[in-house]
Design a protein around this motif. Structure first.
Motif, PDB file in Angstrom:
ATOM      1  N   ALA B  98       0.831  -1.209   0.000  1.00  0.00           N
ATOM      2  CA  ALA B  98       0.000   0.000   0.000  1.00  0.00           C
ATOM      3  C   ALA B  98       0.862   1.254   0.000  1.00  0.00           C
ATOM      4  N   MET B  99       0.420   2.240  -0.760  1.00  0.00           N
ATOM      5  CA  MET B  99       1.096   3.539  -0.799  1.00  0.00           C
ATOM      6  C   MET B  99       0.160   4.558  -1.434  1.00  0.00           C
ATOM      7  N   SER B 109       5.726   8.130   2.703  1.00  0.00           N
ATOM      8  CA  SER B 109       5.091   6.980   3.352  1.00  0.00           C
ATOM      9  C   SER B 109       6.016   5.779   3.391  1.00  0.00           C
ATOM     10  N   LEU B 110       6.850   5.667   2.397  1.00  0.00           N
ATOM     11  CA  LEU B 110       7.742   4.506   2.370  1.00  0.00           C
ATOM     12  C   LEU B 110       8.696   4.522   3.543  1.00  0.00           C
ATOM     13  N   LYS B 114       8.033   1.921   6.906  1.00  0.00           N
ATOM     14  CA  LYS B 114       8.933   0.794   6.714  1.00  0.00           C
ATOM     15  C   LYS B 114       8.892  -0.229   7.861  1.00  0.00           C
ATOM     16  N   PRO B 115       8.938   0.219   9.128  1.00  0.00           N
ATOM     17  CA  PRO B 115       8.879  -0.781  10.217  1.00  0.00           C
ATOM     18  C   PRO B 115       7.595  -1.604  10.179  1.00  0.00           C
ATOM     19  N   ASP B 116       6.483  -0.966   9.824  1.00  0.00           N
ATOM     20  CA  ASP B 116       5.220  -1.707   9.755  1.00  0.00           C
ATOM     21  C   ASP B 116       5.269  -2.785   8.676  1.00  0.00           C
ATOM     22  N   LYS B 123       5.466 -11.595   9.906  1.00  0.00           N
ATOM     23  CA  LYS B 123       4.308 -12.367  10.329  1.00  0.00           C
ATOM     24  C   LYS B 123       3.806 -13.285   9.200  1.00  0.00           C
ATOM     25  N   VAL B 124       3.901 -12.781   7.985  1.00  0.00           N
ATOM     26  CA  VAL B 124       3.357 -13.520   6.839  1.00  0.00           C
ATOM     27  C   VAL B 124       4.274 -14.670   6.425  1.00  0.00           C
TER      28      VAL B 124
END
Lengths: 221, 228
Positions: B98-99, B109-110, B114-116, B123-124
């Motif tokens: 997403a961006m 936003s990048l 980034k940590p998110d 997790k994936v």
């Protein structure tokens, strides 16, 4: 002696020029490829709002290649029923409405055009670009990047302003792409006309898919 | 070398020159004939003039669509857990792409997110795959950070079509399912539909994962003709 040598060389060059010219224009295959006729057919039998099908041919659920083959035939490309590489549609005969795989399967058509010599060159354009090297009547072949081969074909049907058409599924108007003009294409399933040649790339949000998408221009002679 | 061979060698440059000239004339004639002999727009003419002929390659076919669903197999509780986890996994993974549509906001936003993104990827994906998957995703994201042609989105959700078979055995699972992603940008009320796709997934148990499962491999085959 010198004059004879010059004549020989001139004849050699002219002969080679004829061969080169023929190979790039279709003359070598016994027909003249009428690009305007290909585009006219494509525009006549494609639409953004209707499902148009020529009753002279059978219909496929996935009709893209059947449609492009019809346009190539409308341009004068003749059936080819000799040798390992064939491309044909039989309206009548023992098996009416039958056709070669190359008539109706995207990847098979692409390979037929190249391997038969009916396409003198191919080119991989920048997927973002407004223009490609395609002429009217050339074939765009697409790969969606999903590891199952070439997926789709459309017909290069000209350049200029795109149709003022809002795609409710993609939530985008053709004219939002590359300033609203550029090379456009006509296609079946999903049916489109005067649509940006790279519409699918500009509307793809999945980066895993988009990063692998490719299109090849198959120049037809 | 006999006389015939010598003559052939002598003529080769003239043959080649003729072929090149003839092909050039042919391409030129085709370009002129494209649109009623009208001159092409300069931008298109430049593309035509610089065309580099290539060869048509045959993409390697590594996956084929499963046309008919098969029965699930394995412990029922694990099959159920996987069926609950997979939509969330796909949604979370696509969410890392997403961006914003606006290019300036996109660049910011990048950095900010980034940590998110890394947390979601951890997790994936299984520990064995997360490094490579993170690298490839960051490359893909970087490639479009200044690319107006990318159909960017801020939100996504997965819409399940049909399960095509889940198989759990020996501490691993495969899950085949059909469905599509939907996308929306900030300020948009309606969701934009992605392509109907068959996802062919390999999963392994993982404590960081969704319901205890993480992705080991993902193949996706587009089912509809509405890509283009």
């Amino acid at each position: 002696m010198t004059i004879r040598r010059h004549i020989r060389r001139t004849v050699t060059v002219l002969t080679a020029m004829l061969i080169g010219f023929g190979a790039t224009t279709g003359v070598a295959f016994g027909y003249t490829f009428d690009r305007a006729a290909a585009a006219a057919y494509a525009h006549k039998w494609s639409s953004n709002t209707e499902t148009l099908r020529n009753g002279a041919y059978k219909k496929y659920d996935s009709d893209c290649t059947n449609f492009v083959s019809q346009a190539l035939r409308a341009a004068g490309m003749t059936d080819d029923e000799s040798g390992a590489q064939q491309w044909w549609y039989h309206t009548n005969g023992i098996f009416p409405d039958s056709n070669s795989n190359t008539w109706s399967v995207a990847q098979e058509l692409g390979y037929y055009l190249v391997n038969s010599g009916r396409s003198p060159w191919v080119n991989y354009p920048d997927m973002r670009a407004r223009y490609t090297p395609a002429s009217k009547g050339d074939v765009y072949m697409y790969e969606w990047g999903d590891n199952d081969g070439w997926d789709h074909v459309s017909l290069a049907s000209g350049y200029g302003d795109f149709a003022n058409y809002y795609d409710s599924g993609k939530k985008k108007n053709y004219r939002s792409i590359t300033g609203g003009y550029g090379d456009y294409m006509s296609q079946h399933t999903h049916d489109r006309d005067y649509a940006p040649w790279n519409w699918g790339y500009w509307t793809q949000s999945d980066l895993d898919v988009r990063s692998k998408m490719r299109t090849v221009v198959i120049h037809v002679a | 070398m006999n006389g015939f061979a010598r003559a052939a060698v002598r003529r080769t440059p003239f043959v080649l020159a003729g072929l090149v000239l003839g092909s050039g004339l042919g391409i030129g004639a085709v370009a002129m004939a494209v649109d009623g002999d009208e001159p092409l727009p300069p931008e298109k003419q430049a593309v035509v003039d610089s065309v580099v002929p290539g060869t048509l390659d045959l993409p390697q076919v590594v996956s084929t669509v499963r046309e008919v669903a098969i029965d699930d197999s394995g412990p029922a509780a694990q099959v159920a857990a996987i069926k609950a986890a997979v939509p969330a996994i796909l949604e979370a993974y696509t969410g890392t792409m997403a961006m914003p549509v606006d290019l300036d906001a996109r660049a910011l936003s990048l950095t900010a997110l980034k940590p998110d993104r890394i947390a979601a990827l951890l997790k994936v994906w299984t520990p064995a795959t997360v490094v490579d998957r993170t690298a490839s995703l960051l490359q893909e994201v970087t490639d479009v950070v200044a690319d107006q042609s990318y159909a960017a989105f801020d939100e996504n959700r997965f819409v399940l079509g049909e399960w095509m078979g889940v198989d759990v055995a020996d501490g691993a699972a495969t899950a085949f399912l059909n469905g599509h992603m939907e996308y929306r940008s900030a300020g948009e009320a309606e969701w934009r539909q992605g392509n109907e796709t068959q996802y062919q997934l390999t999963l392994k148990p993982g404590v960081l994962g969704f319901g205890g499962w993480q992705l080991q491999d993902k193949k996706q085959l587009i089912l509809d003709g509405d890509v283009n």
